[in-house]
Design a protein around this motif. Structure first.
Motif, PDB file in Angstrom:
ATOM      1  N   GLN A  23      38.193  -5.421  35.605  1.00 38.23           N
ATOM      2  CA  GLN A  23      39.524  -5.960  35.891  1.00 38.23           C
ATOM      3  C   GLN A  23      40.112  -6.574  34.621  1.00 38.23           C
ATOM      4  N   PRO A  24      40.525  -5.764  33.669  1.00 39.43           N
ATOM      5  CA  PRO A  24      41.068  -6.297  32.415  1.00 39.43           C
ATOM      6  C   PRO A  24      42.381  -7.050  32.635  1.00 39.43           C
ATOM      7  N   ASP A  25      42.501  -8.196  31.978  1.00 43.70           N
ATOM      8  CA  ASP A  25      43.706  -9.026  32.114  1.00 43.70           C
ATOM      9  C   ASP A  25      44.881  -8.404  31.360  1.00 43.70           C
ATOM     10  N   LEU A  26      46.036  -8.413  32.012  1.00 44.27           N
ATOM     11  CA  LEU A  26      47.269  -7.954  31.382  1.00 44.27           C
ATOM     12  C   LEU A  26      47.819  -9.029  30.438  1.00 44.27           C
ATOM     13  N   ASN A  27      48.556  -8.582  29.436  1.00 40.65           N
ATOM     14  CA  ASN A  27      49.215  -9.472  28.482  1.00 40.65           C
ATOM     15  C   ASN A  27      50.675  -9.625  28.883  1.00 40.65           C
ATOM     16  N   TRP A  28      51.008 -10.767  29.493  1.00 43.67           N
ATOM     17  CA  TRP A  28      52.368 -10.969  29.989  1.00 43.67           C
ATOM     18  C   TRP A  28      53.357 -11.366  28.895  1.00 43.67           C
ATOM     19  N   GLU A  29      52.910 -11.414  27.642  1.00 42.77           N
ATOM     20  CA  GLU A  29      53.853 -11.547  26.534  1.00 42.77           C
ATOM     21  C   GLU A  29      54.479 -10.187  26.206  1.00 42.77           C
ATOM     22  N   ASN A  30      53.943  -9.133  26.759  1.00 44.01           N
ATOM     23  CA  ASN A  30      54.418  -7.775  26.534  1.00 44.01           C
ATOM     24  C   ASN A  30      55.553  -7.465  27.516  1.00 44.01           C
ATOM     25  N   GLU A  31      56.725  -7.139  27.003  1.00 41.72           N
ATOM     26  CA  GLU A  31      57.897  -6.901  27.842  1.00 41.72           C
ATOM     27  C   GLU A  31      57.701  -5.703  28.767  1.00 41.72           C
ATOM     28  N   GLU A  32      56.910  -4.736  28.340  1.00 40.09           N
ATOM     29  CA  GLU A  32      56.662  -3.577  29.185  1.00 40.09           C
ATOM     30  C   GLU A  32      55.922  -3.976  30.464  1.00 40.09           C
ATOM     31  N   VAL A  33      55.020  -4.939  30.352  1.00 35.02           N
ATOM     32  CA  VAL A  33      54.301  -5.433  31.527  1.00 35.02           C
ATOM     33  C   VAL A  33      55.270  -6.093  32.497  1.00 35.02           C
ATOM     34  N   ARG A  34      56.158  -6.933  31.967  1.00 34.91           N
ATOM     35  CA  ARG A  34      57.123  -7.623  32.832  1.00 34.91           C
ATOM     36  C   ARG A  34      58.048  -6.632  33.540  1.00 34.91           C
ATOM     37  N   ALA A  35      58.520  -5.634  32.825  1.00 35.10           N
ATOM     38  CA  ALA A  35      59.427  -4.649  33.416  1.00 35.10           C
ATOM     39  C   ALA A  35      58.711  -3.818  34.485  1.00 35.10           C
ATOM     40  N   GLU A  36      57.457  -3.477  34.227  1.00 29.19           N
ATOM     41  CA  GLU A  36      56.697  -2.678  35.186  1.00 29.19           C
ATOM     42  C   GLU A  36      56.529  -3.415  36.506  1.00 29.19           C
ATOM     43  N   PHE A  37      56.242  -4.694  36.453  1.00 31.31           N
ATOM     44  CA  PHE A  37      56.028  -5.410  37.705  1.00 31.31           C
ATOM     45  C   PHE A  37      57.334  -5.662  38.460  1.00 31.31           C
ATOM     46  N   GLU A  38      58.419  -5.806  37.769  1.00 30.14           N
ATOM     47  CA  GLU A  38      59.698  -5.875  38.494  1.00 30.14           C
ATOM     48  C   GLU A  38      59.952  -4.570  39.226  1.00 30.14           C
ATOM     49  N   SER A  39      59.599  -3.453  38.610  1.00 28.39           N
ATOM     50  CA  SER A  39      59.747  -2.156  39.259  1.00 28.39           C
ATOM     51  C   SER A  39      58.826  -2.039  40.473  1.00 28.39           C
ATOM     52  N   ILE A  40      57.597  -2.543  40.350  1.00 27.54           N
ATOM     53  CA  ILE A  40      56.648  -2.506  41.473  1.00 27.54           C
ATOM     54  C   ILE A  40      57.164  -3.331  42.643  1.00 27.54           C
ATOM     55  N   LEU A  41      57.694  -4.529  42.366  1.00 29.05           N
ATOM     56  CA  LEU A  41      58.255  -5.355  43.433  1.00 29.05           C
ATOM     57  C   LEU A  41      59.390  -4.631  44.140  1.00 29.05           C
ATOM     58  N   ARG A  42      60.258  -4.008  43.382  1.00 25.77           N
ATOM     59  CA  ARG A  42      61.375  -3.280  43.984  1.00 25.77           C
ATOM     60  C   ARG A  42      60.883  -2.128  44.856  1.00 25.77           C
ATOM     61  N   PHE A  43      59.836  -1.449  44.419  1.00 23.35           N
ATOM     62  CA  PHE A  43      59.305  -0.324  45.184  1.00 23.35           C
ATOM     63  C   PHE A  43      58.939  -0.765  46.598  1.00 23.35           C
ATOM     64  N   TRP A  44      58.222  -1.878  46.716  1.00 22.36           N
ATOM     65  CA  TRP A  44      57.769  -2.325  48.035  1.00 22.36           C
ATOM     66  C   TRP A  44      58.871  -3.030  48.819  1.00 22.36           C
ATOM     67  N   LEU A  45      59.770  -3.723  48.129  1.00 19.64           N
ATOM     68  CA  LEU A  45      60.921  -4.293  48.829  1.00 19.64           C
ATOM     69  C   LEU A  45      61.803  -3.192  49.404  1.00 19.64           C
ATOM     70  N   ASP A  46      61.974  -2.121  48.661  1.00 20.85           N
ATOM     71  CA  ASP A  46      62.757  -0.990  49.163  1.00 20.85           C
ATOM     72  C   ASP A  46      62.081  -0.338  50.365  1.00 20.85           C
ATOM     73  N   LEU A  47      60.759  -0.356  50.413  1.00 22.53           N
ATOM     74  CA  LEU A  47      60.058   0.195  51.570  1.00 22.53           C
ATOM     75  C   LEU A  47      60.234  -0.685  52.801  1.00 22.53           C
ATOM     76  N   GLY A  48      60.573  -1.962  52.587  1.00 29.36           N
ATOM     77  CA  GLY A  48      60.863  -2.837  53.719  1.00 29.36           C
ATOM     78  C   GLY A  48      59.971  -4.035  53.886  1.00 29.36           C
ATOM     79  N   VAL A  49      59.018  -4.281  52.962  1.00 29.72           N
ATOM     80  CA  VAL A  49      58.156  -5.451  53.132  1.00 29.72           C
ATOM     81  C   VAL A  49      58.989  -6.721  53.002  1.00 29.72           C
ATOM     82  N   ASP A  50      58.493  -7.777  53.621  1.00 30.35           N
ATOM     83  CA  ASP A  50      59.238  -9.028  53.691  1.00 30.35           C
ATOM     84  C   ASP A  50      58.845 -10.025  52.610  1.00 30.35           C
ATOM     85  N   GLY A  51      57.918  -9.636  51.754  1.00 24.56           N
ATOM     86  CA  GLY A  51      57.558 -10.536  50.674  1.00 24.56           C
ATOM     87  C   GLY A  51      56.200 -10.224  50.100  1.00 24.56           C
ATOM     88  N   PHE A  52      55.737 -11.135  49.246  1.00 20.87           N
ATOM     89  CA  PHE A  52      54.514 -10.928  48.479  1.00 20.87           C
ATOM     90  C   PHE A  52      53.673 -12.198  48.455  1.00 20.87           C
TER      91      PHE A  52
END
Length: 536
Positions: free
Chosen positions: A185-214
């Motif tokens: 389970q390697p730790d991600l580097n959240w100083e990397n902008e690509e990591v931040r953008a990827e997780f915003e995309s992941i959140l949108r994916f599941w919100l668009d599917l209809g989940v009510d939160g995280f």
């Protein structure tokens, strides 16, 4: 999808309080141990869907599902290889979609885990990093460092894995990578902008599917102190939740959570996020639930409190004060998939069960929201005698990090029948169930007014019926030593944490109790280790 209609159900909590989540009771589903639909011994999404009527009948407002994403399962799914895919163990993406839709039709919201601190070592990004050279861009998404000492043979610092052992693993090319949990389970580097953008995309994916939160796993861990400084002592896992560490609860995490809050608020339907955040004190925890950050945070300080009136009152007072200072509700919890079940934590056997039932009723009377871990409504104890050969928790194999005991709270639920797997599925379950659980199954307790299941059903029904419960205010009442008495509008809760009968004036009309009470001369005699709700 009839989401507008479904979300109007179970919404008493939102009336006049600004959010359903401020009063909600949220049921944690440990996916692999809830219900098995295909006989492979592992719980899955169709299995959960088949049990939605049970959860709706229990009276909870929402479900929190542990990770069901594509994963090699080195840490029960908390090692994610693909955040947008369902692992075949649990079904497929259409099963996730069906589950969310069906839950909404039952008036239940769905919260899913998101795991942002680390990925699986089989994630495409980490595989790309392994194939790249030291210093390459692919490695900047994670924490790769040269070692110390002659030839770089020593880890970059003295950090230890939460699961035990060092928090660094060396590659053949000489680079070391950070993993605060298992080496897979390697730790991600959240100083990397690509990591931040990827997780915003992941959140949108599941919100668009209809989940009510995280539920945000390790919400306190994404940002590390600059320079990754040494800690200077060993057994660092014992310091979590009591001291600030350079790899946990750094101030930089709050910028991430604020950006996520803006994203979540852009969706209709009051979507939410709850932090799993281990902090040294409730004041630090309150920072995670400021008005522009996450909606909730688990109150682990309450979870770890002793069954003692003085200790409980101190934690409750401090929790209410610190959460209230930022306008957030308290979020109470007694058990989850990472800690020993509270029946066992409070002493085990019948004494532990008495205290656990009383503690649960007290928790459900407190202002705010509450989380119920699957099986606590059945009074399940921790399974302490699992054979070593069946254990799967990586912490068990890494120097007993986290005490190496998490498998014992993850044993699959007993639903019905006289022998294992007790209706969990059609074949042997992935962890063996004790023979005595036949007396604790849903079927065995259903309709028995003395059972823990019916106690939870009654309490959860009353949380919706009594206007003074859920979010709001409370006042302490005078009570004998060892007894807690709290008043809410039209309601009083009394809890006797002692081993003796306690006597006090009758507060009102008893509406639910963990044990029979006696009345004499205008007084009520509360049994040892009991809790009573009174309508005033």
């Amino acid at each position: 999808m009839t989401q507008d209609l479904a979300r109007s159900l179970h919404d008493k909590a939102a009336e006049g309080t600004g959010g359903w989540w401020r009063s909600a009771v949220i049921y944690q589903v440990y996916v692999r141990s809830f219900a098995d639909s295909n006989g492979d011994g592992i719980g899955d999404l169709p299995g959960i869907r088949s049990r939605l009527p049970y959860l709706a009948g229990l009276g909870v407002d929402a479900l929190w599902l542990t990770p069901f994403y594509a994963s090699p399962q080195a840490d029960a799914g908390y090692d994610v290889a693909d955040y947008r895919a369902v692992d075949p163990l649990f079904g497929d993406l259409s099963d996730a979609d069906d589950l969310v839709r069906d839950a909404h039709r039952h008036g239940l919201r769905v919260i899913v885990d998101v795991v942002p601190n680390h990925t699986s070592d089989e994630h495409a990004w980490f595989q790309e990093a392994l194939a790249a050279r030291p210093g390459s861009a692919a490695r900047t998404r994670y924490h790769f460092r040269p070692g110390r000492g002659e030839g770089g043979h020593l880890p970059p610092n003295d950090w230890e894995s939460v699961f035990g052992g060092p928090a660094w693993t060396r590659l053949e090319d000489g680079d070391w990578y950070l993993h605060l949990f298992d080496s897979r389970q390697p730790d991600l580097n959240w100083e990397n902008e690509e990591v931040r953008a990827e997780f915003e995309s992941i959140l949108r994916f599941w919100l668009d599917l209809g989940v009510d939160g995280f539920r945000v796993d390790v919400a306190h861990g994404m940002v590390k102190a600059p320079g990754l400084p040494d800690i200077g002592q060993s057994e660092q896992a014992t310091m979590i939740g009591s001291q600030r560490l350079p790899f946990f609860d750094q101030d930089g995490v709050h910028g991430i959570h604020r950006s996520w809050r803006r994203l979540i608020d852009s969706y209709a339907g009051e979507r939410v996020a709850v932090a799993e955040a281990w902090t040294p004190d409730p004041g630090r925890l309150a920072l995670y639930v400021r008005p522009d950050e996450l909606h909730q945070a688990f109150n682990f300080h309450y979870l770890t409190a002793e069954w003692d009136a003085e200790a409980l009152r101190a934690v409750i007072d401090e929790s209410l004060a610190t959460a209230g200072s930022v306008g957030a509700p308290c979020t109470w919890v007694l058990s989850n998939h990472d800690v020993q079940r509270h029946v066992t934590r409070y002493g085990g056997g019948q004494a532990g069960l008495r205290r656990a039932r009383a503690a649960s009723l007290l928790m459900l009377a407190l202002p705010g929201s509450a989380y119920v871990y699957q099986g606590e409504e059945l009074g399940l104890p921790e399974v302490l005698d699992l054979p070593d050969e069946v254990r799967q928790d990586p912490s068990f194999f890494r120097a007993n990090g986290q005490e190496g005991l998490r498998d014992g709270c993850r044993v699959p639920l007993p639903w019905s029948g006289e022998r294992a797997p007790y209706g969990f599925g059609s074949g042997p379950s992935w962890l063996p169930q004790p023979s005595e659980w036949r007396e604790l199954s849903v079927e065995a307790q259903d309709g028995d007014p003395r059972s823990t299941l019916e106690l939870y059903r009654a309490a959860l029904r009353l949380r919706h019926e009594l206007p003074g419960l859920g979010d709001g205010t409370m006042t302490w009442l005078d009570a004998p030593a060892g007894v807690l008495a709290l008043a809410r509008p039209g309601f009083v809760c009394t809890a006797n944490t002692t081993a003796d009968v306690a006597e006090l004036p009758v507060p009102g009309r008893p509406v639910v109790s963990t044990a029979a009470v006696e009345f004499t001369g205008g007084k009520v005699r509360l049994p040892a280790d009991s809790c009573v709700w009174w309508a005033v």
